[in-house]
Design an enzyme around this catalytic site. Sequence first.
Site, PDB file in Angstrom:
ATOM      1  N   LYS A  12       0.891  -1.175   0.000  1.00  0.00           N
ATOM      2  CA  LYS A  12       0.000   0.000   0.000  1.00  0.00           C
ATOM      3  C   LYS A  12       0.922   1.216   0.000  1.00  0.00           C
ATOM      4  O   LYS A  12       1.474   1.595   1.034  1.00  0.00           O
ATOM      5  CB  LYS A  12      -0.893  -0.102   1.223  1.00  0.00           C
ATOM      6  N   GLY A  34       6.744   5.744   7.916  1.00  0.00           N
ATOM      7  CA  GLY A  34       5.955   6.965   7.778  1.00  0.00           C
ATOM      8  C   GLY A  34       6.055   7.798   9.041  1.00  0.00           C
ATOM      9  O   GLY A  34       7.054   7.742   9.760  1.00  0.00           O
ATOM     10  N   SER A  35       4.995   8.531   9.321  1.00  0.00           N
ATOM     11  CA  SER A  35       5.042   9.478  10.438  1.00  0.00           C
ATOM     12  C   SER A  35       4.813   8.781  11.783  1.00  0.00           C
ATOM     13  O   SER A  35       4.258   7.677  11.844  1.00  0.00           O
ATOM     14  CB  SER A  35       3.976  10.556  10.224  1.00  0.00           C
ATOM     15  N   VAL A  70       0.888   8.135  12.749  1.00  0.00           N
ATOM     16  CA  VAL A  70       0.278   6.980  12.074  1.00  0.00           C
ATOM     17  C   VAL A  70       0.932   5.691  12.582  1.00  0.00           C
ATOM     18  O   VAL A  70       0.254   4.702  12.876  1.00  0.00           O
ATOM     19  CB  VAL A  70       0.406   7.113  10.533  1.00  0.00           C
ATOM     20  N   GLY A  71       2.236   5.718  12.741  1.00  0.00           N
ATOM     21  CA  GLY A  71       2.957   4.530  13.210  1.00  0.00           C
ATOM     22  C   GLY A  71       2.456   4.050  14.564  1.00  0.00           C
ATOM     23  O   GLY A  71       2.233   2.855  14.771  1.00  0.00           O
ATOM     24  N   GLU A 127       9.247   2.296  11.016  1.00  0.00           N
ATOM     25  CA  GLU A 127      10.331   3.278  10.790  1.00  0.00           C
ATOM     26  C   GLU A 127       9.666   4.628  10.653  1.00  0.00           C
ATOM     27  O   GLU A 127       8.829   4.818   9.766  1.00  0.00           O
ATOM     28  CB  GLU A 127      11.124   2.935   9.527  1.00  0.00           C
ATOM     29  N   CYS A 184      14.043  11.044   6.177  1.00  0.00           N
ATOM     30  CA  CYS A 184      13.949  10.770   7.616  1.00  0.00           C
ATOM     31  C   CYS A 184      15.318  10.911   8.266  1.00  0.00           C
ATOM     32  O   CYS A 184      15.419  11.158   9.455  1.00  0.00           O
ATOM     33  CB  CYS A 184      13.387   9.376   7.841  1.00  0.00           C
ATOM     34  N   GLN A 226       2.721  19.959   2.232  1.00  0.00           N
ATOM     35  CA  GLN A 226       4.065  19.913   2.824  1.00  0.00           C
ATOM     36  C   GLN A 226       4.703  21.304   2.767  1.00  0.00           C
ATOM     37  O   GLN A 226       5.348  21.747   3.719  1.00  0.00           O
ATOM     38  CB  GLN A 226       4.932  18.884   2.088  1.00  0.00           C
ATOM     39  N   GLU A 229       9.629  17.354  13.891  1.00  0.00           N
ATOM     40  CA  GLU A 229      10.103  17.063  12.536  1.00  0.00           C
ATOM     41  C   GLU A 229       9.364  17.963  11.546  1.00  0.00           C
ATOM     42  O   GLU A 229       8.138  17.950  11.488  1.00  0.00           O
ATOM     43  CB  GLU A 229       9.843  15.593  12.183  1.00  0.00           C
TER      44      GLU A 229
HETATM   45  P1  NAP Z   1       2.418   9.122   6.688  1.00  0.00           P
HETATM   46  O1  NAP Z   1       1.460  10.199   6.465  1.00  0.00           O
HETATM   47  O2  NAP Z   1       2.511   8.519   8.046  1.00  0.00           O
HETATM   48  O3  NAP Z   1       2.043   7.965   5.627  1.00  0.00           O
HETATM   49  C1  NAP Z   1       2.803   6.802   5.513  1.00  0.00           C
HETATM   50  C2  NAP Z   1       1.924   5.713   4.915  1.00  0.00           C
HETATM   51  O4  NAP Z   1       0.905   5.374   5.857  1.00  0.00           O
HETATM   52  C3  NAP Z   1       1.211   6.135   3.639  1.00  0.00           C
HETATM   53  O5  NAP Z   1       1.127   5.039   2.771  1.00  0.00           O
HETATM   54  C4  NAP Z   1      -0.156   6.511   4.161  1.00  0.00           C
HETATM   55  O6  NAP Z   1      -1.155   6.463   3.176  1.00  0.00           O
HETATM   56  C5  NAP Z   1      -0.357   5.438   5.210  1.00  0.00           C
HETATM   57  N1  NAP Z   1      -1.381   5.753   6.205  1.00  0.00           N
HETATM   58  C6  NAP Z   1      -1.891   6.972   6.548  1.00  0.00           C
HETATM   59  N2  NAP Z   1      -2.828   6.824   7.507  1.00  0.00           N
HETATM   60  C7  NAP Z   1      -2.911   5.498   7.790  1.00  0.00           C
HETATM   61  C8  NAP Z   1      -3.688   4.731   8.698  1.00  0.00           C
HETATM   62  N3  NAP Z   1      -4.580   5.292   9.529  1.00  0.00           N
HETATM   63  N4  NAP Z   1      -3.512   3.397   8.729  1.00  0.00           N
HETATM   64  C9  NAP Z   1      -2.611   2.809   7.926  1.00  0.00           C
HETATM   65  N5  NAP Z   1      -1.848   3.478   7.017  1.00  0.00           N
HETATM   66  C10 NAP Z   1      -1.992   4.814   6.961  1.00  0.00           C
HETATM   67  O7  NAP Z   1       3.900   9.524   6.277  1.00  0.00           O
HETATM   68  P2  NAP Z   1       4.376  10.255   4.934  1.00  0.00           P
HETATM   69  O8  NAP Z   1       3.940  11.677   5.000  1.00  0.00           O
HETATM   70  O9  NAP Z   1       4.013   9.443   3.740  1.00  0.00           O
HETATM   71  O10 NAP Z   1       5.962  10.164   5.077  1.00  0.00           O
HETATM   72  C11 NAP Z   1       6.720  11.081   5.799  1.00  0.00           C
HETATM   73  C12 NAP Z   1       7.131  10.498   7.125  1.00  0.00           C
HETATM   74  O11 NAP Z   1       7.806   9.274   6.913  1.00  0.00           O
HETATM   75  C13 NAP Z   1       8.116  11.380   7.878  1.00  0.00           C
HETATM   76  O12 NAP Z   1       7.762  11.409   9.242  1.00  0.00           O
HETATM   77  C14 NAP Z   1       9.445  10.661   7.697  1.00  0.00           C
HETATM   78  O13 NAP Z   1      10.392  10.895   8.703  1.00  0.00           O
HETATM   79  C15 NAP Z   1       8.993   9.237   7.693  1.00  0.00           C
HETATM   80  N6  NAP Z   1       9.997   8.370   7.070  1.00  0.00           N
HETATM   81  C16 NAP Z   1      10.730   7.547   7.886  1.00  0.00           C
HETATM   82  C17 NAP Z   1      11.704   6.736   7.342  1.00  0.00           C
HETATM   83  C18 NAP Z   1      12.496   5.810   8.216  1.00  0.00           C
HETATM   84  O14 NAP Z   1      13.040   4.847   7.711  1.00  0.00           O
HETATM   85  N7  NAP Z   1      12.591   6.059   9.507  1.00  0.00           N
HETATM   86  C19 NAP Z   1      11.947   6.748   5.968  1.00  0.00           C
HETATM   87  C20 NAP Z   1      11.187   7.612   5.173  1.00  0.00           C
HETATM   88  C21 NAP Z   1      10.215   8.406   5.732  1.00  0.00           C
HETATM   89  P3  NAP Z   1      -1.640   7.848   2.435  1.00  0.00           P
HETATM   90  O15 NAP Z   1      -0.448   8.395   1.775  1.00  0.00           O
HETATM   91  O16 NAP Z   1      -2.660   7.364   1.489  1.00  0.00           O
HETATM   92  O17 NAP Z   1      -2.176   8.727   3.526  1.00  0.00           O
END
Ligand code: NAP
Length: 485
Positions: A178, A231-232, A235-236, A253, A287, A334, A386
């Site tokens: 997904k 992701g964030s 959500v995590g 992550e 990240c 963003q 962040e």
């Molecule tokens: P996000 O908003 O948390 O989304 C991540 C994923 O989760 C997307 O596919 C999103 O789908 C999905 N999602 C959203 N709500 C959900 C729910 N309730 N249940 C299950 N899945 C859900 O993060 P992002 O804005 O895409 O990415 C940025 C974040 O990722 C930053 O915080 C960054 O630091 C982090 N990141 C971390 C790493 C690492 O390895 N530590 C690497 C890269 C990025 P939709 O897009 O359809 O909402």
Amino acid sequence: MAILGAKKFQNYIDGEWVDAASGGTFESTSPANGETIGVFPKSGLEDVDHAVAAAKAAYEEWRLVPAPKRGEVLFRFAQLLAEHKDDVTELMTHEMGKVRAEAAGDVQEAIDMAFYMGGEGRRLFGQTTPSELRDKFQMSVRMPVGVVGAITPWNFPIAIPAWKVAPALAYGNCVILKPADLVPGSAWALAEIIARSGIPAGAFSLVMGRGSVIGDALVRHSGVHAISFTGSVDVGRRIAEACVQGQKKVQLEMGGKNPQVVLDDADLGKAVELSVQSAFYATGQRCTAASRLIVTEGIYPKFVEAIKTRMAKLTVGDALAAGTDIGPVSSQSQLEQDLSYIEIGQKEGATLVAGGERLKRATEGFYMAPALFTDAAVSMRINREEIFGPVASVIRVKDYDAALATANDTAFGLSAGIATTSLKHATHFKRHCQAGMVMVNLPTAGVDYHVPFGGRKGSSYGPREQGRYAQEFFTVVKTTYTDPN
Ligand code: NAP
């Protein structure tokens, strides 16, 4: 592979390209000019059910395919991705604004990961020890987990899905991807390549649409055994709670607020270069980006002058053009978030010494001048939250001890860097810095795929990704006992 221009794309479920059951769609547009990348299925619960049922059926056969044979699928996937690297790179640049060289690096990481994981299945070593009884023999072996849901962010649209899909498949799991709804085109390209790699129907599926709907459905589905999420933090955490309820394995992550320490004895040119790299390249949307530049007072004035001079030379603009250092911010929301933190920082009393404004370019894209704050206290929101954009602050500290304490004064712990010529301080920092990855005289971003990736504190939860450590998450241990008589 025709992937550019406005056309309709589909989910890949049970070996077929299919529309969302509801017929719903959504558009993906370029952050550089608003151009349509494509129209994608807005999937719902029925589509998730379909993919899980297909994965469950495929698992009974895929888990028994000998690991070297599963590896051959991954080698073909890697080979095909290498052949289409330029197309996929260009698509990613269009879709989320990463400059061409960085997008090519993103694709290359996926190629490397698929080649690497293709060989890992046959290195799934177990354990045997003498038993406590004469005629009892035991061994512990690693088995696949089952059906894995991979939920991925938009900032590494090809690499991060591959970090999850390749080990899942190598170790005999079936996987449903997904992707973030900002980058469905890149995910579609990846799926198109996997589909051509000889993967059996159902072993890999792609389901596109809203995370709050289908991501949530995957997490709560009783037929899914493990969730790998990047992701964030918000959500995590919600995903972790649901996984505990459902007794699923979970790997998270998440965000970072990574420190880059610069000591008085650092090579100034090198320290500036790696700070600019860490803070602003990939538009600060990594990240592992460093957003807190922690600088000791002896070098502070020279460092601030030198980094301002270097920042003035950065070219922000068309991500496909040669010579561009920094592309557009990935989306309007963003960009709004990044600009709001400029205001927050100024209201908190930090001094904006460079950038921070929206830029006009030939097209109506989300361009922003990389921003640098000075006079920034550790307690300010710009140093605690962040931002995930091209915004960094310089924090002045007295000495190494204060630098280390400041580096650790954060809810996060993904990556951390130190620029120094002191072996003593570098060694101490590697030992006492509370981060999962520590860099000495290197940018905080830029990691190898065959070693563990992940952080501590608020940044990560569960087993590490990548390298041999991937098996901790993507397998479960089974212990068997035999009386051969
Ligand atoms: P996000 O908003 O948390 O989304 C991540 C994923 O989760 C997307 O596919 C999103 O789908 C999905 N999602 C959203 N709500 C959900 C729910 N309730 N249940 C299950 N899945 C859900 O993060 P992002 O804005 O895409 O990415 C940025 C974040 O990722 C930053 O915080 C960054 O630091 C982090 N990141 C971390 C790493 C690492 O390895 N530590 C690497 C890269 C990025 P939709 O897009 O359809 O909402």
